[in-house]
Design a protein around this motif. Structure first.
Motif, PDB file in Angstrom:
ATOM      1  N   ASP A 296       4.378   2.178  11.889  1.00  0.00           N
ATOM      2  CA  ASP A 296       2.936   1.928  11.808  1.00  0.00           C
ATOM      3  C   ASP A 296       2.547   1.431  10.425  1.00  0.00           C
ATOM      4  O   ASP A 296       1.730   0.505  10.280  1.00  0.00           O
ATOM      5  CB  ASP A 296       2.151   3.204  12.131  1.00  0.00           C
ATOM      6  N   HIS A 297       3.120   2.037   9.394  1.00  0.00           N
ATOM      7  CA  HIS A 297       2.836   1.629   8.013  1.00  0.00           C
ATOM      8  C   HIS A 297       3.291   0.185   7.771  1.00  0.00           C
ATOM      9  O   HIS A 297       2.547  -0.624   7.201  1.00  0.00           O
ATOM     10  CB  HIS A 297       3.550   2.579   7.044  1.00  0.00           C
TER      11      HIS A 297
ATOM     12  N   SER B 280       3.854  -2.204  10.048  1.00  0.00           N
ATOM     13  CA  SER B 280       3.125  -3.152  10.891  1.00  0.00           C
ATOM     14  C   SER B 280       1.709  -3.379  10.393  1.00  0.00           C
ATOM     15  O   SER B 280       1.247  -4.519  10.263  1.00  0.00           O
ATOM     16  CB  SER B 280       3.096  -2.663  12.342  1.00  0.00           C
ATOM     17  N   SER B 281       0.999  -2.294  10.116  1.00  0.00           N
ATOM     18  CA  SER B 281      -0.407  -2.415   9.730  1.00  0.00           C
ATOM     19  C   SER B 281      -0.572  -3.101   8.382  1.00  0.00           C
ATOM     20  O   SER B 281      -1.619  -3.722   8.123  1.00  0.00           O
ATOM     21  CB  SER B 281      -1.063  -1.030   9.690  1.00  0.00           C
ATOM     22  N   ASN B 282       0.439  -3.038   7.537  1.00  0.00           N
ATOM     23  CA  ASN B 282       0.352  -3.678   6.225  1.00  0.00           C
ATOM     24  C   ASN B 282       1.172  -4.962   6.133  1.00  0.00           C
ATOM     25  O   ASN B 282       1.388  -5.489   5.039  1.00  0.00           O
ATOM     26  CB  ASN B 282       0.808  -2.691   5.133  1.00  0.00           C
ATOM     27  N   ASN B 283       1.631  -5.438   7.313  1.00  0.00           N
ATOM     28  CA  ASN B 283       2.328  -6.727   7.383  1.00  0.00           C
ATOM     29  C   ASN B 283       3.553  -6.767   6.463  1.00  0.00           C
ATOM     30  O   ASN B 283       3.796  -7.746   5.748  1.00  0.00           O
ATOM     31  CB  ASN B 283       1.360  -7.869   7.024  1.00  0.00           C
ATOM     32  N   LEU B 284       4.329  -5.683   6.477  1.00  0.00           N
ATOM     33  CA  LEU B 284       5.498  -5.567   5.598  1.00  0.00           C
ATOM     34  C   LEU B 284       6.812  -5.843   6.319  1.00  0.00           C
ATOM     35  O   LEU B 284       7.860  -5.862   5.683  1.00  0.00           O
ATOM     36  CB  LEU B 284       5.546  -4.160   4.986  1.00  0.00           C
ATOM     37  N   LEU B 285       6.745  -6.047   7.633  1.00  0.00           N
ATOM     38  CA  LEU B 285       7.972  -6.333   8.380  1.00  0.00           C
ATOM     39  C   LEU B 285       8.453  -7.745   8.060  1.00  0.00           C
ATOM     40  O   LEU B 285       7.643  -8.673   7.902  1.00  0.00           O
ATOM     41  CB  LEU B 285       7.725  -6.194   9.885  1.00  0.00           C
ATOM     42  N   ASN B 286       9.744  -7.917   7.991  1.00  0.00           N
ATOM     43  CA  ASN B 286      10.332  -9.220   7.691  1.00  0.00           C
ATOM     44  C   ASN B 286      10.133 -10.155   8.887  1.00  0.00           C
ATOM     45  O   ASN B 286      10.678  -9.899   9.968  1.00  0.00           O
ATOM     46  CB  ASN B 286      11.822  -9.036   7.388  1.00  0.00           C
TER      47      ASN B 286
ATOM     48  N   PRO C 107       0.837  -1.205   0.000  1.00  0.00           N
ATOM     49  CA  PRO C 107       0.000   0.000   0.000  1.00  0.00           C
ATOM     50  C   PRO C 107       0.865   1.246   0.000  1.00  0.00           C
ATOM     51  O   PRO C 107       1.967   1.259   0.546  1.00  0.00           O
ATOM     52  CB  PRO C 107      -0.795  -0.137   1.308  1.00  0.00           C
ATOM     53  N   THR C 108       0.359   2.309  -0.606  1.00  0.00           N
ATOM     54  CA  THR C 108       1.140   3.527  -0.787  1.00  0.00           C
ATOM     55  C   THR C 108       1.204   4.351   0.498  1.00  0.00           C
ATOM     56  O   THR C 108       0.210   4.513   1.197  1.00  0.00           O
ATOM     57  CB  THR C 108       0.537   4.384  -1.911  1.00  0.00           C
ATOM     58  N   LEU C 109       2.382   4.856   0.772  1.00  0.00           N
ATOM     59  CA  LEU C 109       2.591   5.815   1.853  1.00  0.00           C
ATOM     60  C   LEU C 109       3.229   7.045   1.225  1.00  0.00           C
ATOM     61  O   LEU C 109       4.351   6.994   0.726  1.00  0.00           O
ATOM     62  CB  LEU C 109       3.519   5.228   2.928  1.00  0.00           C
ATOM     63  N   SER C 110       2.498   8.175   1.232  1.00  0.00           N
ATOM     64  CA  SER C 110       3.005   9.361   0.531  1.00  0.00           C
ATOM     65  C   SER C 110       3.031  10.615   1.395  1.00  0.00           C
ATOM     66  O   SER C 110       3.466  11.663   0.942  1.00  0.00           O
ATOM     67  CB  SER C 110       2.165   9.636  -0.719  1.00  0.00           C
ATOM     68  N   THR C 111       2.556  10.520   2.655  1.00  0.00           N
ATOM     69  CA  THR C 111       2.605  11.696   3.521  1.00  0.00           C
ATOM     70  C   THR C 111       2.845  11.284   4.969  1.00  0.00           C
ATOM     71  O   THR C 111       2.377  10.231   5.410  1.00  0.00           O
ATOM     72  CB  THR C 111       1.308  12.523   3.418  1.00  0.00           C
ATOM     73  N   PHE C 112       3.603  12.110   5.690  1.00  0.00           N
ATOM     74  CA  PHE C 112       3.916  11.872   7.099  1.00  0.00           C
ATOM     75  C   PHE C 112       3.309  12.945   8.013  1.00  0.00           C
ATOM     76  O   PHE C 112       3.366  12.836   9.220  1.00  0.00           O
ATOM     77  CB  PHE C 112       5.433  11.897   7.308  1.00  0.00           C
ATOM     78  N   TRP C 113       2.832  14.003   7.451  1.00  0.00           N
ATOM     79  CA  TRP C 113       2.419  15.137   8.270  1.00  0.00           C
ATOM     80  C   TRP C 113       0.910  15.261   8.231  1.00  0.00           C
ATOM     81  O   TRP C 113       0.253  14.622   7.415  1.00  0.00           O
ATOM     82  CB  TRP C 113       3.120  16.420   7.780  1.00  0.00           C
TER      83      TRP C 113
ATOM     84  N   PHE D 231       8.067  -1.355  -0.289  1.00  0.00           N
ATOM     85  CA  PHE D 231       7.328  -0.849   0.867  1.00  0.00           C
ATOM     86  C   PHE D 231       6.322   0.246   0.542  1.00  0.00           C
ATOM     87  O   PHE D 231       5.732   0.828   1.447  1.00  0.00           O
ATOM     88  CB  PHE D 231       8.316  -0.364   1.933  1.00  0.00           C
ATOM     89  N   GLY D 232       6.126   0.539  -0.739  1.00  0.00           N
ATOM     90  CA  GLY D 232       5.067   1.455  -1.151  1.00  0.00           C
ATOM     91  C   GLY D 232       5.274   2.897  -0.750  1.00  0.00           C
ATOM     92  O   GLY D 232       4.308   3.645  -0.596  1.00  0.00           O
ATOM     93  N   ILE D 233       6.521   3.320  -0.583  1.00  0.00           N
ATOM     94  CA  ILE D 233       6.812   4.697  -0.179  1.00  0.00           C
ATOM     95  C   ILE D 233       7.012   5.550  -1.426  1.00  0.00           C
ATOM     96  O   ILE D 233       7.909   5.286  -2.237  1.00  0.00           O
ATOM     97  CB  ILE D 233       8.049   4.739   0.733  1.00  0.00           C
ATOM     98  N   HIS D 234       6.167   6.560  -1.588  1.00  0.00           N
ATOM     99  CA  HIS D 234       6.188   7.382  -2.805  1.00  0.00           C
ATOM    100  C   HIS D 234       6.003   8.853  -2.452  1.00  0.00           C
ATOM    101  O   HIS D 234       5.856   9.213  -1.276  1.00  0.00           O
ATOM    102  CB  HIS D 234       5.060   6.936  -3.762  1.00  0.00           C
ATOM    103  N   GLY D 235       6.010   9.681  -3.469  1.00  0.00           N
ATOM    104  CA  GLY D 235       5.681  11.095  -3.328  1.00  0.00           C
ATOM    105  C   GLY D 235       6.573  11.844  -2.364  1.00  0.00           C
ATOM    106  O   GLY D 235       7.804  11.686  -2.353  1.00  0.00           O
TER     107      GLY D 235
END
Length: 567
Positions: A128-129, A131-137, A20-26, A197-201
């Motif tokens: 959080d991103h 963990s919630s998307n089950n991306l941790l190894n 899943p995409t993660l594009s903002t932290f604020w 890991f879906g980190i963009h923008g």
């Protein structure tokens, strides 16, 4: 070097799913910045304009400004160049190493407090991103909540013990990486953040700014070097560095799994283990060596260096099974230090206990020398922090060891107790231990083991231990309201299998009083997710929420104290 992580090849495996995409932290709130600030240690960087303790005292005035700076950084995707300046203080890895050998030092970066505040905010959101998307190894235990060196070693130990119970021999391979944190390629890392890991923008731009154009000076005593630009690596001593390293090496787990090898990682420590029957030794070792070549190639392609001279191989099994192996192709050691704990070829831990005894008795002798000048409370604190901490490190691995080995550990504690109360050498120690409120060694081991079992049941983490145990189906009795663990089917008559987590955990847990094991009334035990292997980080706990961690551990210590010192 271009990243090849998205191509399907043995050197750069592709992601299994689209993240899943993660594009903002604020935005970041003032309350979050306040919490982060007061959780930061009172350490100070040379570039900080004011000491950390003073900044905290002026927090009510400065937090709005710090919050504004953090929001500007995260919303614009830029990390200010001043925050990327660091002072490196070389830290000797071990006190016994040669101080004139530069490779014996760790380059620890001292970063500004403002930099660490923003990094902590980013880490919280990034975790959080993941963990919630089950991306941790799931095969990585470093820098993950509810994971530790002990849980990692318990998992490996469980596999090795059960292989011995099946009359198999295991080859444990401990890989060593050279300067792993310092050689990370920024372009590969950024591509991996995006593709895996879906980190963009804006978020990806922020990481690009965070990594690029970092500068450092080296400090020795009061002298500084001239500034240098860091072209690769993540700063050791930073908040984000460890997590970024774990994300960088995540594809390595996919590669190793595709090679049909069991493995586990703890930061840059990679462990491979393969179990086989003695007649299959040559084919199994050939398979392991071929796999190592592919792993080495992947590391080279990702600018990581496998240190072949420090990579160790350990054959583990029964004496009868090891005697059937005629090895001519592999340099084997009879023991190896694994995450600070010594494994030997028969898993007796005799060498581990011998070296532990040597270290503990040395500290006890030093304590005896200074004991006349200490009050009782100080002496007790020193004993607990220096000696008991060594006795308790990974002590769950001692569970169900032969009594002769446990007695060796008990003798250390007895000597420590005499030193604290200034008792003569041969004084009976049971009354002393009771007066000090110290659990005996056997009960300390049980305390750790049951504590870990409780945490695994409560948090369903780490998943690799959670999947080793299962719930007993409920019956129409008063015991149906308690959590009871099912004993695994007996596959071996060897007593050594009692030491594995999957066997020892149910036996110890089920002996606890019912008040420790109340079930969650909102969840049917017969449908509990623990009855089958799971991969989600959000499986509900089968335990009642009324059994809080503090309550459980308080009851557990009282229960085991009465067991140590029966009325």
């Amino acid at each position: 070097m271009a990243d090849t992580s998205t191509s399907v090849s043995p050197h750069s495996p592709s992601p299994l799913t689209t993240a899943p995409t993660l594009s903002t932290f604020w935005p970041v709130s003032e309350s979050e910045i306040s919490k982060v600030l007061f959780n930061c240690p009172n350490k100070q960087c040379d570039s900080d304009p004011i000491p950390s303790w003073l900044l905290k005292k002026c927090a009510s005035v400065l937090i709005p400004t710090i919050t504004n700076i953090a929001n500007l950084s995260l919303s614009s995707g830029n990390f200010h160049p001043i925050l990327k300046e660091s002072t490196i203080s070389p830290l000797l890895k071990k006190p016994t190493l040669d101080t004139n050998e530069l490779s014996n030092y760790r380059p620890i970066s001292n970063l500004s407090l403002l930099s660490k505040i923003i990094e902590r905010v980013v880490k919280s959101r990034l975790t959080d991103h993941l963990s919630s998307n089950n991306l941790l190894n799931p095969h990585q235990s470093a820098y993950c909540k509810h994971h530790s060196t002990e849980t990692a070693l318990l998992y490996i130990h469980d596999h090795l013990i059960n292989a011995i119970g099946s009359q198999k021999v295991s080859c444990l391979c401990l890989l060593d990486l050279s300067a792993a944190f310092d050689t990370i390629d920024h372009n590969i890392l950024l591509t991996r953040l995006s593709s895996w890991f879906g980190i963009h923008g804006t978020v990806l731009n922020w990481f690009k700014s965070y990594l690029s154009s970092r500068s450092f000076r080296v400090k020795c005593d009061k002298n500084y070097s001239s500034p240098h630009t860091c072209l690769c690596g993540v700063p050791q001593g930073s908040v984000l560095g460890p997590l970024l390293f774990v994300m960088y090496t995540t594809p390595l787990s996919t590669l190793i799994s595709s090679l049909s090898l069991k493995h586990h990682l703890y930061a840059d420590d990679t462990q491979l283990f393969l179990s086989f029957h003695p007649p299959d030794f040559n084919s199994s070792i050939t398979h392991l060596q071929n796999a190592l070549q592919q792993i080495s190639s992947w590391m080279t392609a990702n600018l990581l260096t496998l240190n072949q001279t420090k990579t160790e191989f350990l054959l583990i099994g029964l004496k009868q099974q090891l005697a059937k192996i005629h090895n001519t192709s592999l340099i084997i050691t009879d023991s190896a230090r694994n995450l600070g704990f010594i494994f030997d070829e028969h898993l007796t831990f005799s060498k581990q206990i011998s070296l532990l005894s040597k270290s503990c008795y040395s500290h006890i002798r030093e304590l005896r020398c200074i004991r006349p000048y200490l009050d009782f409370k100080t002496a007790s604190t020193i004993a607990t922090s220096i000696v008991h901490s060594k006795l308790d490190y990974c002590n769950s691995l001692y569970c169900n060891l032969p009594k002769s080995q446990i007695n060796r550990l008990q003798l250390i504690q007895n000597s420590l107790a005499r030193a604290v109360v200034k008792a003569p050498k041969f004084t009976h120690t049971t009354p002393i231990l009771k007066s000090l409120h110290w659990l005996k060694i056997n009960e300390r081991i049980e305390y750790k083991f049951l504590s870990l079992t409780y945490k695994v049941l409560s948090n369903t983490q780490p998943i690799y231990l959670y999947n080793l145990i299962s719930l007993q189906p409920p019956r129409s009795t008063r015991s149906s309201s308690v959590v009871t663990l099912a004993l695994p089917p007996t596959s071996s008559s060897l007593k050594i299998t009692d030491r594995s987590f999957r066997y020892a955990s149910p036996r110890l847990w089920n002996k606890l009083p019912h008040s420790f094991r109340q079930s969650n009334p909102t969840q049917s035990l017969s449908e509990s997710p623990i009855s089958a292997p799971v991969s989600s980080s959000f499986s509900p706990s089968p335990l009642s929420s009324s059994i809080t961690p503090s309550l459980f551990h308080s009851r557990l210590k009282t229960y085991l104290f009465q067991k140590s010192f029966p009325p």
